[in-house]
Design a protein around this motif. Structure first.
Motif, PDB file in Angstrom:
ATOM      1  N   ALA A 262      11.933  -7.125  20.974  1.00  0.00           N
ATOM      2  CA  ALA A 262      12.836  -7.820  21.897  1.00  0.00           C
ATOM      3  C   ALA A 262      14.297  -7.620  21.476  1.00  0.00           C
ATOM      4  N   LEU A 263      14.573  -7.649  20.179  1.00  0.00           N
ATOM      5  CA  LEU A 263      15.958  -7.479  19.739  1.00  0.00           C
ATOM      6  C   LEU A 263      16.469  -6.084  20.088  1.00  0.00           C
ATOM      7  N   SER A 264      15.577  -5.098  19.987  1.00  0.00           N
ATOM      8  CA  SER A 264      15.979  -3.738  20.333  1.00  0.00           C
ATOM      9  C   SER A 264      16.300  -3.659  21.828  1.00  0.00           C
ATOM     10  N   ALA A 265      15.476  -4.304  22.657  1.00  0.00           N
ATOM     11  CA  ALA A 265      15.746  -4.290  24.108  1.00  0.00           C
ATOM     12  C   ALA A 265      17.046  -5.044  24.420  1.00  0.00           C
ATOM     13  N   LEU A 266      17.274  -6.167  23.737  1.00  0.00           N
ATOM     14  CA  LEU A 266      18.504  -6.945  24.000  1.00  0.00           C
ATOM     15  C   LEU A 266      19.734  -6.129  23.627  1.00  0.00           C
ATOM     16  N   SER A 267      19.612  -5.396  22.539  1.00  0.00           N
ATOM     17  CA  SER A 267      20.753  -4.599  22.126  1.00  0.00           C
ATOM     18  C   SER A 267      20.967  -3.437  23.111  1.00  0.00           C
ATOM     19  N   ASP A 268      19.875  -2.827  23.607  1.00  0.00           N
ATOM     20  CA  ASP A 268      20.014  -1.786  24.650  1.00  0.00           C
ATOM     21  C   ASP A 268      20.683  -2.352  25.909  1.00  0.00           C
ATOM     22  N   MET A 269      20.455  -3.635  26.142  1.00  0.00           N
ATOM     23  CA  MET A 269      21.008  -4.245  27.361  1.00  0.00           C
ATOM     24  C   MET A 269      22.457  -4.699  27.154  1.00  0.00           C
ATOM     25  N   GLY A 270      22.974  -4.468  25.945  1.00  0.00           N
ATOM     26  CA  GLY A 270      24.401  -4.718  25.738  1.00  0.00           C
ATOM     27  C   GLY A 270      24.727  -5.946  24.918  1.00  0.00           C
ATOM     28  N   ALA A 271      23.728  -6.566  24.282  1.00  0.00           N
ATOM     29  CA  ALA A 271      24.039  -7.751  23.468  1.00  0.00           C
ATOM     30  C   ALA A 271      24.604  -7.323  22.127  1.00  0.00           C
ATOM     31  N   ASP A 272      25.499  -8.140  21.601  1.00  0.00           N
ATOM     32  CA  ASP A 272      26.003  -7.936  20.250  1.00  0.00           C
ATOM     33  C   ASP A 272      25.201  -8.880  19.355  1.00  0.00           C
ATOM     34  N   ILE A 273      24.373  -8.311  18.482  1.00  0.00           N
ATOM     35  CA  ILE A 273      23.438  -9.133  17.697  1.00  0.00           C
ATOM     36  C   ILE A 273      23.745  -8.978  16.215  1.00  0.00           C
ATOM     37  N   ARG A 274      23.854 -10.099  15.505  1.00  0.00           N
ATOM     38  CA  ARG A 274      24.036 -10.070  14.034  1.00  0.00           C
ATOM     39  C   ARG A 274      22.889 -10.862  13.423  1.00  0.00           C
ATOM     40  N   GLU A 275      22.275 -10.277  12.415  1.00  0.00           N
ATOM     41  CA  GLU A 275      21.134 -10.947  11.764  1.00  0.00           C
ATOM     42  C   GLU A 275      21.484 -11.255  10.322  1.00  0.00           C
ATOM     43  N   ASP A 276      20.975 -12.352   9.826  1.00  0.00           N
ATOM     44  CA  ASP A 276      21.009 -12.578   8.382  1.00  0.00           C
ATOM     45  C   ASP A 276      19.782 -13.388   8.030  1.00  0.00           C
ATOM     46  N   SER A 277      19.635 -13.729   6.766  1.00  0.00           N
ATOM     47  CA  SER A 277      18.379 -14.368   6.358  1.00  0.00           C
ATOM     48  C   SER A 277      18.235 -15.765   6.968  1.00  0.00           C
ATOM     49  N   ASP A 305       4.563 -12.774  26.045  1.00  0.00           N
ATOM     50  CA  ASP A 305       5.139 -14.110  26.215  1.00  0.00           C
ATOM     51  C   ASP A 305       6.634 -14.093  26.532  1.00  0.00           C
ATOM     52  N   ILE A 306       7.313 -12.964  26.279  1.00  0.00           N
ATOM     53  CA  ILE A 306       8.752 -12.961  26.548  1.00  0.00           C
ATOM     54  C   ILE A 306       9.077 -12.042  27.734  1.00  0.00           C
ATOM     55  N   GLN A 307       8.022 -11.548  28.383  1.00  0.00           N
ATOM     56  CA  GLN A 307       8.215 -10.671  29.549  1.00  0.00           C
ATOM     57  C   GLN A 307       8.977 -11.392  30.668  1.00  0.00           C
ATOM     58  N   SER A 308       8.566 -12.618  31.003  1.00  0.00           N
ATOM     59  CA  SER A 308       9.215 -13.275  32.144  1.00  0.00           C
ATOM     60  C   SER A 308      10.669 -13.678  31.847  1.00  0.00           C
ATOM     61  N   PRO A 309      10.998 -14.206  30.637  1.00  0.00           N
ATOM     62  CA  PRO A 309      12.421 -14.424  30.369  1.00  0.00           C
ATOM     63  C   PRO A 309      13.242 -13.134  30.451  1.00  0.00           C
ATOM     64  N   PHE A 310      12.670 -12.017  29.991  1.00  0.00           N
ATOM     65  CA  PHE A 310      13.396 -10.744  30.113  1.00  0.00           C
ATOM     66  C   PHE A 310      13.556 -10.346  31.573  1.00  0.00           C
ATOM     67  N   MET A 311      12.580 -10.707  32.399  1.00  0.00           N
ATOM     68  CA  MET A 311      12.711 -10.350  33.814  1.00  0.00           C
ATOM     69  C   MET A 311      13.855 -11.143  34.457  1.00  0.00           C
ATOM     70  N   ALA A 312      13.998 -12.407  34.044  1.00  0.00           N
ATOM     71  CA  ALA A 312      15.139 -13.191  34.546  1.00  0.00           C
ATOM     72  C   ALA A 312      16.443 -12.501  34.146  1.00  0.00           C
ATOM     73  N   LEU A 313      16.497 -12.014  32.898  1.00  0.00           N
ATOM     74  CA  LEU A 313      17.694 -11.328  32.403  1.00  0.00           C
ATOM     75  C   LEU A 313      17.944 -10.043  33.209  1.00  0.00           C
ATOM     76  N   ALA A 314      16.876  -9.253  33.396  1.00  0.00           N
ATOM     77  CA  ALA A 314      17.014  -7.979  34.114  1.00  0.00           C
ATOM     78  C   ALA A 314      17.452  -8.199  35.553  1.00  0.00           C
ATOM     79  N   SER A 315      17.141  -9.371  36.103  1.00  0.00           N
ATOM     80  CA  SER A 315      17.473  -9.599  37.512  1.00  0.00           C
ATOM     81  C   SER A 315      18.988  -9.742  37.730  1.00  0.00           C
ATOM     82  N   VAL A 316      19.763  -9.968  36.639  1.00  0.00           N
ATOM     83  CA  VAL A 316      21.225  -9.991  36.797  1.00  0.00           C
ATOM     84  C   VAL A 316      21.895  -8.837  36.036  1.00  0.00           C
ATOM     85  N   ALA A 317      21.088  -7.812  35.688  1.00  0.00           N
ATOM     86  CA  ALA A 317      21.644  -6.672  34.955  1.00  0.00           C
ATOM     87  C   ALA A 317      22.194  -5.630  35.916  1.00  0.00           C
TER      88      ALA A 317
END
Ligand code: UD1
Length: 418
Positions: A262-277, A305-317
């Motif tokens: 999911a993080l890889s898809a979010l980053s492909d969709m243009g999110a700026d993601i920072r991770e730490d422990s 389980d995260i397919q439908s939230p991603f679909m909501a996101l894709a609907s405004v992409a």
């Protein structure tokens, strides 16, 4: 029945802590029934499914008390081996009790399971494996009746890496005679959490998180103390909410290693993601881009389980995204509701084509299942105007205080009772 009233358009800003994982706490509570002593389980989310699981434990004769996020289960006086149809119908994951009760009592009578209406959800893999382990199983009048002497360890190959079947076999195998080897086991992080808890109870489980799990039977188990892992699906839902509303949040306690797809898809969709422990930060960088194709797969693939939230996101992409749902055949029930909010989505069998629109608008929509319901909340947060989401009882199965969490980050959302 409650409903959520959401005034869209407010960016999510701030920090929220992710709750304990529903899909980990349920099998772990079932496992606690086998301890023959006291288990203290921390970080238990307040969810309807958890409360139902507590009710099942109490009916089986366990002493259960909750203090904040800690549930203490005393299974030293476990006497019952029956779970009635009503409780089973409300929650499919109660099938997990089959392996646990058989280990504790050598017999079990459970109603046929229910759960969210997202597909057929058979239990043939569970039953086939238990039969191979020497359990006699008969199905009659809506009940599954099982009995066994000492369960036999053996080699179990799952035709599909089912999460529930892997967990059930693990529970049935911990006190079995000899070694059980599960091949093509599910690799979800929740399986690892269950294995850790079982080992804390004195079990000998290795390989959890890989596709071969080995369980060496042991004579006795004991009580244990354990803290439930953070919920990766809830964390991902809130990350998407921030992105959809053009916001910037930190989801503390989220474990990025559990959400690579999911993080890889979010980053492909243009999110700026920072991770730490300690968690994950997400920031929107302007208009969201479409995602080429999302195919749901067993872990570590893209989670159903995260397919439908991603679909909501894709609907405004910006652009067209394609979804292929490979795990459950009826997991597009949110689509018609998103379309009511202005989304452009066409479904053909297991595939959905989402053409991004400039904006969604507020509408009255209904949740028909847990994650689809969360997708509607996300769409409403990003929409222009006011939405009402009914069917909150589904959302409450998996999200603890969803309106409180979102409102603390600036969302205009509140709940009203009807
Ligand atoms: C668990 C999760 C659920 C998630 C799902 C897939 C819990 C409480 N629930 O559900 O949130 O969506 O994993 O990641 O942990 N199947 C069979 N026969 C069986 C068992 C399963 O055909 O005996 C099929 C199902 O119909 C489905 C697929 O296998 O198509 C996946 O099911 P499974 O992994 O078992 O999901 P659950 O354990 O029910």
């Amino acid at each position: 029945m409650d409903k959520l009233i959401i005034e869209g358009g407010a960016p999510l800003l701030g920090e929220l802590r992710v709750q304990g994982a529903k899909n980990a706490v349920l099998p772990i509570l079932a496992a606690a029934a086998m301890a023959g002593g006291e288990c203290v389980i921390h970080n238990c989310p307040r969810l309807r499914d958890v409360e139902k699981t507590v009710m099942i434990l109490q009916r089986l004769g366990c002493g259960v008390r909750r203090e904040g996020g800690t549930i203490t289960v005393d299974s030293s006086a476990l006497t019952g081996c029956v779970i009635d149809e009503g409780l089973m119908r409300e929650m499919r994951s109660s099938i997990i009790f089959l392996g646990a009760i058989l280990t504790a009592c050598s017999e079990a009578v459970v109603g046929m399971p229910g759960g969210c209406p997202i597909g057929l959800r058979p239990i043939d893999l569970h039953i086939k494996a238990l039969k191979k382990m020497g359990v006699s199983v008969c199905e009659e009048h809506g009940y599954i009746k099982c009995s066994c002497g000492r369960i036999r360890g053996c080699d179990i190959h799952l035709d599909f890496p089912s999460v529930g079947a892997t967990e059930n076999v693990m529970l049935a195998a911990v006190k079995a005679e000899g070694v059980t080897t599960i091949t093509n086991a599910a690799r979800e992080p929740e399986i690892v959490d269950l294995a850790r808890f079982l080992n804390a109870m004195g079990a000998r489980v290795t390989g959890a998180g890989s596709s071969v799990v080995v369980i060496e039977g042991t004579e006795s188990l004991h009580g244990a103390e354990y803290s439930i892992m953070p919920d990766r699906i809830v964390a991902q839902t809130y990350l998407i909410a921030a992105l959809m509303t053009g916001g910037h949040i930190r989801v503390s306690d989220a474990r990025p290693e559990h959400m690579r797809a999911a993080l890889s898809a979010l980053s492909d969709m243009g999110a700026d993601i920072r991770e730490d422990s300690g968690g994950i930060d997400i920031r929107s960088r302007g208009r969201i881009r479409s995602v080429h194709i999302i195919r749901t797969m067993p872990y570590p693939g893209f989670p159903t389980d995260i397919q439908s939230p991603f679909m909501a996101l894709a609907s405004v992409a910006d652009g067209t995204s394609v979804f292929v749902e490979n795990i459950f055949e009826n997991r597009y029930r949110h689509v018609d509701e998103l379309v009511r909010m202005g989304a452009d989505i066409k479904v053909e069998g297991r595939s959905a084509v989402v053409r991004g629109v400039k904006e969604l608008y507020g509408a009255n929509v209904e949740a028909y299942e847990l994650r689809g319901g969360a997708a509607l909340v996300l769409a409403a947060l990003a929409a222009n105007g006011r939405s009402t989401v009914t069917g909150t009882e589904y959302i409450d199965r998996g999200y603890e205080d969803i309106e409180g969490c979102l409102a603390r980050c600036g969302a205009r959302i509140h709940r009203v009772g009807c």
